[in-house]
Scaffold this motif. Structure first.
Motif, PDB file in Angstrom:
ATOM      1  N   VAL A   1      12.036  17.201  -0.579  1.00 43.46           N
ATOM      2  CA  VAL A   1      11.583  17.654   0.743  1.00 43.46           C
ATOM      3  C   VAL A   1      10.520  18.742   0.589  1.00 43.46           C
ATOM      4  CG1 VAL A   1      12.299  18.907   2.817  1.00 43.46           C
ATOM      5  CG2 VAL A   1      13.671  16.999   1.978  1.00 43.46           C
ATOM      6  N   ILE A   2      10.758  19.680  -0.310  1.00 45.72           N
ATOM      7  CA  ILE A   2       9.800  20.768  -0.528  1.00 45.72           C
ATOM      8  C   ILE A   2       8.478  20.217  -1.032  1.00 45.72           C
ATOM      9  CG2 ILE A   2       9.303  22.778  -1.973  1.00 45.72           C
ATOM     10  CD1 ILE A   2      12.312  23.462  -1.743  1.00 45.72           C
ATOM     11  N   ALA A   3       8.527  19.274  -1.961  1.00 41.43           N
ATOM     12  CA  ALA A   3       7.298  18.677  -2.489  1.00 41.43           C
ATOM     13  C   ALA A   3       6.518  17.968  -1.379  1.00 41.43           C
ATOM     14  CB  ALA A   3       7.628  17.705  -3.617  1.00 41.43           C
ATOM     15  N   ALA A   4       7.223  17.242  -0.523  1.00 40.44           N
ATOM     16  CA  ALA A   4       6.556  16.549   0.592  1.00 40.44           C
ATOM     17  C   ALA A   4       5.947  17.554   1.562  1.00 40.44           C
ATOM     18  CB  ALA A   4       7.550  15.643   1.316  1.00 40.44           C
ATOM     19  N   GLN A   5       6.654  18.653   1.818  1.00 41.25           N
ATOM     20  CA  GLN A   5       6.116  19.671   2.724  1.00 41.25           C
ATOM     21  C   GLN A   5       4.863  20.312   2.147  1.00 41.25           C
ATOM     22  OE1 GLN A   5       9.548  22.199   3.352  1.00 41.25           O
ATOM     23  NE2 GLN A   5      10.087  21.123   5.237  1.00 41.25           N
ATOM     24  N   TRP A   6       4.840  20.596   0.855  1.00 39.05           N
ATOM     25  CA  TRP A   6       3.654  21.180   0.236  1.00 39.05           C
ATOM     26  C   TRP A   6       2.462  20.243   0.323  1.00 39.05           C
ATOM     27  CZ3 TRP A   6       2.442  25.873  -0.144  1.00 39.05           C
ATOM     28  CH2 TRP A   6       3.392  26.845  -0.370  1.00 39.05           C
ATOM     29  N   LYS A   7       2.713  18.935   0.127  1.00 33.79           N
ATOM     30  CA  LYS A   7       1.621  17.963   0.264  1.00 33.79           C
ATOM     31  C   LYS A   7       1.071  17.985   1.686  1.00 33.79           C
ATOM     32  CE  LYS A   7       3.070  14.716  -3.304  1.00 33.79           C
ATOM     33  NZ  LYS A   7       3.577  13.358  -3.576  1.00 33.79           N
ATOM     34  N   LYS A   8       1.960  18.034   2.661  1.00 32.70           N
ATOM     35  CA  LYS A   8       1.546  18.063   4.068  1.00 32.70           C
ATOM     36  C   LYS A   8       0.780  19.349   4.375  1.00 32.70           C
ATOM     37  CE  LYS A   8       1.611  16.436   8.273  1.00 32.70           C
ATOM     38  NZ  LYS A   8       0.875  15.239   8.643  1.00 32.70           N
TER      39      LYS A   8
ATOM     40  N   ASP B   1      -0.927  21.197   2.260  1.00 32.06           N
ATOM     41  CA  ASP B   1      -2.248  21.098   1.627  1.00 32.06           C
ATOM     42  C   ASP B   1      -3.195  20.236   2.456  1.00 32.06           C
ATOM     43  OD1 ASP B   1      -1.571  22.735  -0.506  1.00 32.06           O
ATOM     44  OD2 ASP B   1      -1.067  21.067  -1.845  1.00 32.06           O
ATOM     45  N   ALA B   2      -2.690  19.102   2.946  1.00 32.48           N
ATOM     46  CA  ALA B   2      -3.530  18.223   3.761  1.00 32.48           C
ATOM     47  C   ALA B   2      -3.947  18.923   5.052  1.00 32.48           C
ATOM     48  CB  ALA B   2      -2.776  16.926   4.080  1.00 32.48           C
ATOM     49  N   LEU B   3      -3.032  19.638   5.678  1.00 30.88           N
ATOM     50  CA  LEU B   3      -3.358  20.353   6.919  1.00 30.88           C
ATOM     51  C   LEU B   3      -4.356  21.483   6.669  1.00 30.88           C
ATOM     52  CD1 LEU B   3       0.182  20.465   8.558  1.00 30.88           C
ATOM     53  CD2 LEU B   3      -1.801  19.164   9.366  1.00 30.88           C
ATOM     54  N   GLU B   4      -4.225  22.175   5.543  1.00 30.92           N
ATOM     55  CA  GLU B   4      -5.176  23.241   5.219  1.00 30.92           C
ATOM     56  C   GLU B   4      -6.575  22.673   4.997  1.00 30.92           C
ATOM     57  OE1 GLU B   4      -3.348  25.220   1.886  1.00 30.92           O
ATOM     58  OE2 GLU B   4      -2.438  26.733   3.185  1.00 30.92           O
ATOM     59  N   ARG B   5      -6.659  21.519   4.308  1.00 31.18           N
ATOM     60  CA  ARG B   5      -7.973  20.881   4.112  1.00 31.18           C
ATOM     61  C   ARG B   5      -8.565  20.463   5.457  1.00 31.18           C
ATOM     62  NH1 ARG B   5      -5.262  18.524  -0.191  1.00 31.18           N
ATOM     63  NH2 ARG B   5      -4.982  16.581   0.942  1.00 31.18           N
ATOM     64  N   GLN B   6      -7.737  19.894   6.315  1.00 31.47           N
ATOM     65  CA  GLN B   6      -8.208  19.470   7.632  1.00 31.47           C
ATOM     66  C   GLN B   6      -8.664  20.675   8.452  1.00 31.47           C
ATOM     67  OE1 GLN B   6      -5.257  17.531  10.040  1.00 31.47           O
ATOM     68  NE2 GLN B   6      -6.770  16.711  11.466  1.00 31.47           N
TER      69      GLN B   6
END
Length: 70
Positions: free
Chosen positions: A31-38, A40-45
């Motif tokens: 869950v933590i790994a998936a949240q970090w990916k999300k 990161d994607a939101l920060e790039r966006q």
């Protein structure tokens, strides 16, 4: 004899608890790994949208300025 049975039962209980805890740790890690990916994607966006807004704001500010010959 009763003490050995009690000890075996306690040991089995501890093994079962440990197994459940290990499973929970793996699930939480996923869950933590998936949240970090999300994140990161939101920060790039957010960065991309911020850059686009700055470009649009810069163009608007530039179009509202009077040309130098006025």
């Amino acid at each position: 004899m009763k003490d050995l049975e009690n000890m075996d039962e306690r040991f089995s209980d501890m093994e079962m608890r440990l197994s459940h805890q290990e499973k929970t740790i793996v699930e939480l890690s996923d869950v933590i790994a998936a949240q970090w990916k999300k994140i990161d994607a939101l920060e790039r966006q957010l960065r991309r949208l911020s850059e686009e807004m700055q470009e649009m704001g810069g163009a608007e500010a530039h179009s509202q300025q009077k040309p130098p010959h006025y």
